[in-house]
Design an enzyme around this catalytic site. Structure first.
Site, PDB file in Angstrom:
ATOM      1  N   TYR A 199       0.849  -1.203   0.000  1.00 33.23           N
ATOM      2  CA  TYR A 199       0.000   0.000   0.000  1.00 33.23           C
ATOM      3  C   TYR A 199       0.883   1.252   0.000  1.00 33.23           C
ATOM      4  O   TYR A 199       1.035   1.914  -0.997  1.00 33.23           O
ATOM      5  CB  TYR A 199      -0.947  -0.040   1.189  1.00 33.23           C
ATOM      6  N   SER A 279      -6.481   1.315  -4.172  1.00 32.66           N
ATOM      7  CA  SER A 279      -6.640   2.726  -3.859  1.00 32.66           C
ATOM      8  C   SER A 279      -5.297   3.451  -4.069  1.00 32.66           C
ATOM      9  O   SER A 279      -4.764   3.458  -5.164  1.00 32.66           O
ATOM     10  CB  SER A 279      -7.178   2.890  -2.437  1.00 32.66           C
ATOM     11  N   ASP A 362     -17.616   4.773  -7.178  1.00 29.01           N
ATOM     12  CA  ASP A 362     -16.550   5.022  -6.205  1.00 29.01           C
ATOM     13  C   ASP A 362     -16.471   6.516  -5.884  1.00 29.01           C
ATOM     14  O   ASP A 362     -16.175   7.328  -6.761  1.00 29.01           O
ATOM     15  CB  ASP A 362     -15.221   4.539  -6.785  1.00 29.01           C
ATOM     16  N   HIS A 397     -15.948   2.093  -3.541  1.00 31.17           N
ATOM     17  CA  HIS A 397     -14.530   1.949  -3.214  1.00 31.17           C
ATOM     18  C   HIS A 397     -14.227   0.640  -2.486  1.00 31.17           C
ATOM     19  O   HIS A 397     -13.080   0.383  -2.127  1.00 31.17           O
ATOM     20  CB  HIS A 397     -14.081   3.140  -2.364  1.00 31.17           C
TER      21      HIS A 397
END
Length: 430
Positions: A199, A279, A362, A397
């Site tokens: 991430y 994301s 989203d 999302h």
């Protein structure tokens, strides 16, 4: 975070500049967890009657490990302490100058759930990559016992799997924590399909935690690895700011180093290696792919930020300027351009297979990030490998996804990865 605790004289104990993220109270003393003196945090003590953070006594000095949370009990001060991805529990008995580690039955992520200055001991949770969360009681002697309040289900502690925690040298010498989960006895001959996840934004650390859906990958002989690259908070504030705006390239360079480690140690090879990020993790996997297309067989950006330059124009773009920057400042524009996967795609390059998953509704990352990136890669690549756009019109999302939606996405991802990494059971019929 800003903490304003009113003391007896009506003044605040601390303010934003004191960089306090947690506190605990015992009698007339308040203990503050702060990164003012060190990015890996320390604990200081001051009086509630006459608080003064600047002259507060240091109770726990900074160390290689990162202090994460504190809580006061009758017998002592309890602390969460992060050592790489592993989060340990420590206890400073009142009157002692040294904190000691509370021995837990396995290494994972120990988190303080409850403690009170009027009650001895603490209640904590413990989870690992291959074992679901359980709840433990720690007594005044620092001994932990399973309470049984959260019993394991039939699939919550699968046998036959191991976790290896290593630290990988990145491009500039930084040591990146990498967690590797696989079946016992796996052959290190480069033949295993592997999935590397990361991430690397907002200071969010990937702690050990159990997700039953991963079993579908592990049961097929897959290696699952998690990289705590810069931009995470695994080593405190400096590690976070080391993958932030102008330093963001460290995020995907750390990730590339972890991928190279998996190959060098023969967990897998490039033709068997897939990467996944969601994301803001879209920046991570998108830029790893555009910088080293030869290193990966398949790439999955899920609800990913793929065009960092235009992200600011969206409804959720303004709140993310503090994290990624703005095009209105030249230095930050250059940083955004560097982290924008869409703008780094090169014509006539041989890119890996790509699966972009996105919810059309989203509200955080607009769906055009994925559709725009899919079109660009499809037009540029010469590899002949598929570029797939998987859109869900009843999703956003992923925060409010249903169980069936999560299972569908997992099925699609693993099937795609096993197809592209050559698993015989997942090849298209002829």
């Amino acid at each position: 975070w800003r903490i304003r605790w009113r003391a007896t004289l009506g003044e605040s104990v601390c303010d934003y500049g004191d960089k306090v993220t947690s506190f605990a109270v015992r009698g007339d003393d308040i203990y503050l967890l702060t990164h003012r003196a060190s990015p890996r945090y320390s604990v200081v003590r001051t009086s509630l009657a006459a608080p003064d953070v600047k002259t507060a006594a240091t109770v726990i000095a900074p160390s290689e490990q990162v202090l994460f949370e504190i809580a006061a009990a009758k017998d002592g001060l309890y602390l969460e302490s992060r050592d790489g991805a592993v989060k340990r529990l420590k206890r400073l008995a009142w009157g002692s100058s040294t904190a000691t580690e509370v021995k837990m039955p396995l290494e994972g992520a120990t988190s303080i759930m409850s403690a009170s200055p009027d009650i001895e001991g603490a209640v904590v949770s413990l989870a690992a990559w291959t074992r679901a969360r359980e709840i433990y009681a720690v007594d005044a002697a620092g001994k932990a016992a399973n309470t049984g309040l959260q019993p394991l289900g039939p699939f919550d502690a699968p046998a036959g799997y191991v976790t290896v925690e290593v630290k990988v040298k990145s491009h500039d010498g930084a040591m990146v924590p990498l967690s590797i989960i696989h079946k016992k006895g796996v052959k290190l001959d480069g033949s295993n399909p592997a999935l590397l996840y990361g991430y690397g934004s907002y200071g969010i650390t990937e702690e050990p935690g159990y997700i039953a859906r991963r079993l579908a990958w592990l049961e097929k002989g897959g290696v699952f690895a998690v990289a705590n690259v810069r931009g995470s908070g695994v080593y405190g504030q400096d590690w976070y700011k080391g993958g932030y705006k102008a330093t963001k390239p460290n995020t995907w360079k750390d990730f590339i180093a972890c991928a190279e480690y998996l190959v060098a140690q023969k967990y897998t090879r490039p033709a068997k290696l897939g990467i996944l990020g969601g994301s803001a993790g879209g920046i991570l996997v998108g830029r790893a792919m555009t910088e080293r297309p030869d290193l990966f067989a398949a790439v999955i950006p899920a609800v990913g930020v793929m065009d960092a330059v235009r992200a600011e124009t969206t409804a959720n773009g303004i709140p993310n300027i503090p994290e990624f920057g703005t095009v209105k400042k030249e230095d930050e524009f250059r940083a955004l351009l560097a982290m924008s996967s869409y703008h780094q795609v090169k014509d006539k390059a041989a890119y890996p297979a790509v699966l972009l998953i996105h919810g059309v509704n989203d509200p955080r990352v607009d769906v055009w990030h994925s559709s725009k990136f899919a079109a660009r890669v499809l037009a540029a690549t010469t590899s002949g490998k598929p570029v797939l756009l998987d859109l869900e019109y009843d999703a956003g999302h992923g925060v409010g996804a249903t169980k069936s939606q999560r299972q569908r996405d997992t099925t699609d991802m693993y099937a795609f990865l096993l197809w592209q990494t050559g698993h015989a059971d997942f090849q298209p019929g002829k």
